[in-house]
Design an enzyme around this catalytic site. Structure first.
Site, PDB file in Angstrom:
ATOM      1  CG  HIS A  27      -1.610 -21.193   8.922  1.00 23.18           C
ATOM      2  ND1 HIS A  27      -2.919 -21.104   8.497  1.00 23.18           N
ATOM      3  CD2 HIS A  27      -0.833 -20.870   7.851  1.00 23.18           C
ATOM      4  CE1 HIS A  27      -2.939 -20.723   7.227  1.00 23.18           C
ATOM      5  NE2 HIS A  27      -1.696 -20.580   6.817  1.00 23.18           N
ATOM      6  CG  LEU A 117       0.528 -11.843   6.467  1.00 22.90           C
ATOM      7  CD1 LEU A 117       1.757 -12.606   5.998  1.00 22.90           C
ATOM      8  CD2 LEU A 117       0.224 -12.169   7.925  1.00 22.90           C
ATOM      9  CG  ASP A 153       9.911 -13.410   9.976  1.00 19.67           C
ATOM     10  OD1 ASP A 153      10.710 -12.524  10.296  1.00 19.67           O
ATOM     11  OD2 ASP A 153       9.943 -14.561  10.441  1.00 19.67           O
ATOM     12  N   GLY A 154       6.008 -12.119   7.929  1.00 21.29           N
ATOM     13  CA  GLY A 154       5.197 -11.679   6.795  1.00 21.29           C
ATOM     14  C   GLY A 154       4.615 -10.298   7.005  1.00 21.29           C
ATOM     15  CG  ASN A 183       8.591 -18.113  12.680  1.00 24.16           C
ATOM     16  OD1 ASN A 183       8.923 -17.655  11.585  1.00 24.16           O
ATOM     17  ND2 ASN A 183       7.327 -18.394  12.973  1.00 24.16           N
ATOM     18  CB  ILE A 185       9.666 -20.333   9.159  1.00 26.16           C
ATOM     19  CG1 ILE A 185      10.868 -21.126   9.676  1.00 26.16           C
ATOM     20  CG2 ILE A 185       8.810 -21.217   8.259  1.00 26.16           C
ATOM     21  CD1 ILE A 185      11.711 -21.785   8.604  1.00 26.16           C
ATOM     22  CB  SER A 371      -5.489  18.986  -2.891  1.00 24.75           C
ATOM     23  OG  SER A 371      -4.385  19.687  -3.419  1.00 24.75           O
ATOM     24  CD  GLU A 398      -1.237   7.621  -0.975  1.00 28.19           C
ATOM     25  OE1 GLU A 398      -1.088   8.644  -1.648  1.00 28.19           O
ATOM     26  OE2 GLU A 398      -0.310   6.803  -0.738  1.00 28.19           O
ATOM     27  CG  PHE A 424      -3.222   8.512  -5.105  1.00 29.00           C
ATOM     28  CD1 PHE A 424      -2.493   7.989  -6.158  1.00 29.00           C
ATOM     29  CD2 PHE A 424      -3.124   9.865  -4.846  1.00 29.00           C
ATOM     30  CE1 PHE A 424      -1.674   8.797  -6.930  1.00 29.00           C
ATOM     31  CE2 PHE A 424      -2.303  10.682  -5.607  1.00 29.00           C
ATOM     32  CZ  PHE A 424      -1.575  10.144  -6.659  1.00 29.00           C
ATOM     33  CG  HIS A 448      -7.967  16.308  -7.339  1.00 27.39           C
ATOM     34  ND1 HIS A 448      -8.322  16.780  -6.097  1.00 27.39           N
ATOM     35  CD2 HIS A 448      -7.101  17.221  -7.855  1.00 27.39           C
ATOM     36  CE1 HIS A 448      -7.712  17.933  -5.859  1.00 27.39           C
ATOM     37  NE2 HIS A 448      -6.970  18.230  -6.928  1.00 27.39           N
ATOM     38  CG  HIS A 460      -1.983  12.372 -10.894  1.00 26.69           C
ATOM     39  ND1 HIS A 460      -0.882  11.610 -11.210  1.00 26.69           N
ATOM     40  CD2 HIS A 460      -1.694  12.973  -9.706  1.00 26.69           C
ATOM     41  CE1 HIS A 460       0.035  11.752 -10.275  1.00 26.69           C
ATOM     42  NE2 HIS A 460      -0.431  12.571  -9.348  1.00 26.69           N
TER      43      HIS A 460
END
Length: 650
Positions: A27, A117, A153-154, A183, A185, A371, A398, A424, A448, A460
């Site tokens: 890149h 990213l 930007d990403g 930029n 882009i 918890s 998370e 999660f 859990h 859950h």
């Protein structure tokens, strides 16, 4: 000065173009677009010492937009920190430290692994948090440095950066400065096809200070950084740049993002900026002198810091915070067989004992501390007004929580843990994976852990999470079967220094195994061991976590029908896999039929039970009902285990 400074910028652009072209992969556009920013940052603002790149009070620089890795590699070479010109020429080649994206540990000066990213952005928040926490412990004479994040930007489109920016603003992490390569882009084209909000207003809403500059105006960039250092909150500097700046046809286009510019484009670019189009990887001596002329002064600053540390009387304590943890110094709790405890509850007890002996242990939960049982008692929570506590309110974030924990660990001086419900983990997986890649000893606490969650239902009740975690190389997953195994699991996790550990714990109470009639829970460190045995067993029941109790009860029931069953607790597959062949055959002899019992998907268990063995588990989602009823309905019962074993042996 202006001429050599411009030559320095052009040299960075040339290295970026040449390395990507030689590799035929990479890149180049971002390197060229951020060359002015990098020149200003490294020359005028960074506190670092190339002769001691790991100096604890150095400024940290994170290239969150890691696809532009040649920018970082160029700076590490030009400043004399690390990496040879030959390393740059071997960009993206086998065995070279100059990987396609920056990889932690490949070379000094690479502070974290980036590429996915937003991860580096969140790591930066963790590092800035660690700096403020360490400063609260040792004072600003010993801990006073900035964390700089370069991002694009990403990075700011990814949700993880929103989570991390929110908590950074909440904690007013004033030593965090983000240089945003604005930029406009991305790979698919101009950002307005997907990205139309005001980034600066969004960050203002997070509680950040915001500035906007021309990313090619080096004086404006420098002044913005100076102003940022005066802010009492984190700062985002939006630097409007042109991707592939100076390129004749590809500047400002997505064509420059993820592919070589091509020989003709590079030649014309070099002509435009006054470089010889027939030469590559050119690094003028004047540019090296430009970046390295102050290196003696940088070393003097570090030596002055070392003198302050020596005279502070805190040298031993400072070293302790950065040394490996001596697990033998901890007063480890043990638990009586009469006790029936959820492993999350016994974990909470163990955590208090650890915290009493390990002052660098800090952590928290994603809004589930009550918890998860992960609050360190007699300690405050980190806040914008007081960063000295040992508990962190991560909020319902998370993914950022896990990446921030990685940043805390990478910073040094801190041993972090973080916690949530097992289901999660899916929100955390990319960050957990990066902890494993970077060999960071972060402790991930998951409670859990099964369908015994009950009434909350399938959403859950983790089914596939446990097995999916075991697939991550270098992540050691421990699912202890009782309170004493929990104590050993924490000991195992703290003793690990080359990778992360996941502790998987129950909500429901579990019987504490009577160790007078069983092997010591310390055998957890071997990954699997016999917890209930008989002479000449007919079958071996292998279980983890809450299912070990089920296996022991099932073995007792099987004895009533003249089937002798050995029970093996297997809290950690990877630890068992690392044992000697003789130990593994002692625990799981090849000639005895085997049955696995676990409240989760059965994929993978045939590696231990053999293809003639049977796996009792849950290859389906759960249901909403009281936990014990869900388990019984789905086959996690003594009656079902006995029936399956009996049928298997007939």
């Amino acid at each position: 000065m202006e001429n050599v400074e411009q030559l320095a910028v052009n040299t960075i652009k040339g290295l970026g173009m040449d390395a990507v072209q030689k590799a035929n992969s990479g890149h180049p556009g971002m390197v060229m677009g951020m060359a002015d920013i990098a020149t200003v940052l490294w020359k005028e603002h960074l506190k670092y010492d190339p002769s001691a790149p790991d100096w604890p009070d150095r400024d940290r620089v994170i290239l969150s937009n890691g696809h532009g890795s040649m920018l970082l590699y160029s700076m590490l070479h030009l400043t004399g920190t690390s990496l040879s010109l030959e390393d740059l020429k071997n960009f993206r080649q086998w065995g070279a430290p100059t990987a396609g994206h920056p990889e932690y540990g490949y070379a000094p000066g690479i502070e974290t692994t980036t590429g996915p990213l937003g991860q580096g952005f969140a790591n930066g928040v963790g590092m800035a948090m660690a700096e403020r926490w360490m400063a609260a412990q040792f004072g600003s004479d010993l801990v006073d440095h900035y964390t700089y994040v370069l991002c694009g930007d990403g990075c700011l489109m990814e949700g993880i950066s929103a989570e991390a920016a929110s908590i950074a603003g909440h904690l007013a992490l004033s030593k965090l400065i983000v240089l945003y390569d604005d930029n406009q882009i991305t790979i698919d084209g101009e950002t307005d096809i997907t990205f139309s909000e005001s980034v600066t207003k969004r960050f203002e809403a997070y509680g950040w200070a915001v500035d906007k500059v021309d990313g090619h105006d080096r004086r404006a960039i420098s002044n913005a950084i100076k102003s940022a250092k005066l802010n009492q909150k984190p700062t985002l500097i939006a630097c409007r740049t042109v991707i592939a700046h100076s390129a004749p046809t590809k500047a400002g286009t997505s064509q420059a993002h993820g592919a070589p510019l091509g020989e003709e484009e590079i030649a014309e670019t070099k002509r435009r900026i006054g470089m010889d189009p027939n030469e590559s990887f050119v690094v003028p001596q004047s540019v090296l002198s430009f970046f390295q002329s102050a290196n003696d002064e940088r070393s003097q600053i570090r030596h002055a810091w070392a003198t302050r540390l020596l005279s502070s009387g805190k040298e031993e304590q400072f070293s302790q915070f950065n040394d490996k943890i001596n697990v033998q110094s901890i007063d480890w709790p043990t638990f009586d067989p009469s006790q029936k405890l959820a492993t999350r509850a016994s974990s909470g007890t163990v955590l208090q004992a650890i915290a009493a002996s390990v002052p660098q242990l800090i952590g928290g939960s994603a809004d589930l501390a009550g918890s998860n049982k992960t609050t360190i008692k007699n300690s405050s929570h980190l806040s914008a007004l007081d960063m000295s506590g040992r508990n962190i309110h991560f909020g319902v974030r998370e993914h950022a929580m896990a990446a921030i924990a990685n940043g805390l660990s990478l910073h040094g001086g801190v041993r972090p843990y973080c916690a949530t419900f097992l289901v999660f983990h899916d929100y955390m997986r990319p960050s957990v994976r990066l902890a494993a890649i970077m060999h960071q000893p972060v402790i991930f606490v998951y409670t859990h852990d099964s369908v015994y969650v009950g009434e909350d239902g399938p959403t859950h009740q983790p089914i596939e999470q446990l097995m999916s975690m075991r697939l991550i190389p270098n992540l050691h997953v421990l699912r202890p079967s009782d309170a004493n195994e929990v104590s050993e699991a924490w000991k195992y996790a703290l003793a690990r220094h080359d990778g992360p550990t996941a502790l998987v714990l129950t909500r429901q109470g579990l019987k504490t195994v009577d160790r007078n009639n069983s092997n010591s829970a310390a055998n957890l460190h071997r990954g699997a061991y016999v917890v209930y045995d008989v002479e000449n067993p007919d079958v071996i029941l292998i279980a983890t976590g809450s299912e070990v109790s089920l296996a022991i009860e099932s073995a007792s029931a099987l004895s009533g029908i003249n089937i002798k069953a050995r029970v093996v607790s297997m809290p950690c597959w990877k630890a068992f896999d690392s044992q000697s062949p003789s130990y593994k055959s002692q625990i799981l002899p090849n000639d005895i039929p085997k049955v696995s019992i676990e409240a989760g998907v059965t994929s993978g268990w045939h590696a231990y039970v053999g293809y003639n063995g049977i796996c009792i588990g849950l290859d389906r989602f759960g249901a909403s009902a009281p936990g014990h009823i869900v388990a019984e309905k789905l086959g996690l019962s003594v009656e079902n285990v006995v029936a399956k074993v009996k049928s298997h042996l007939e």
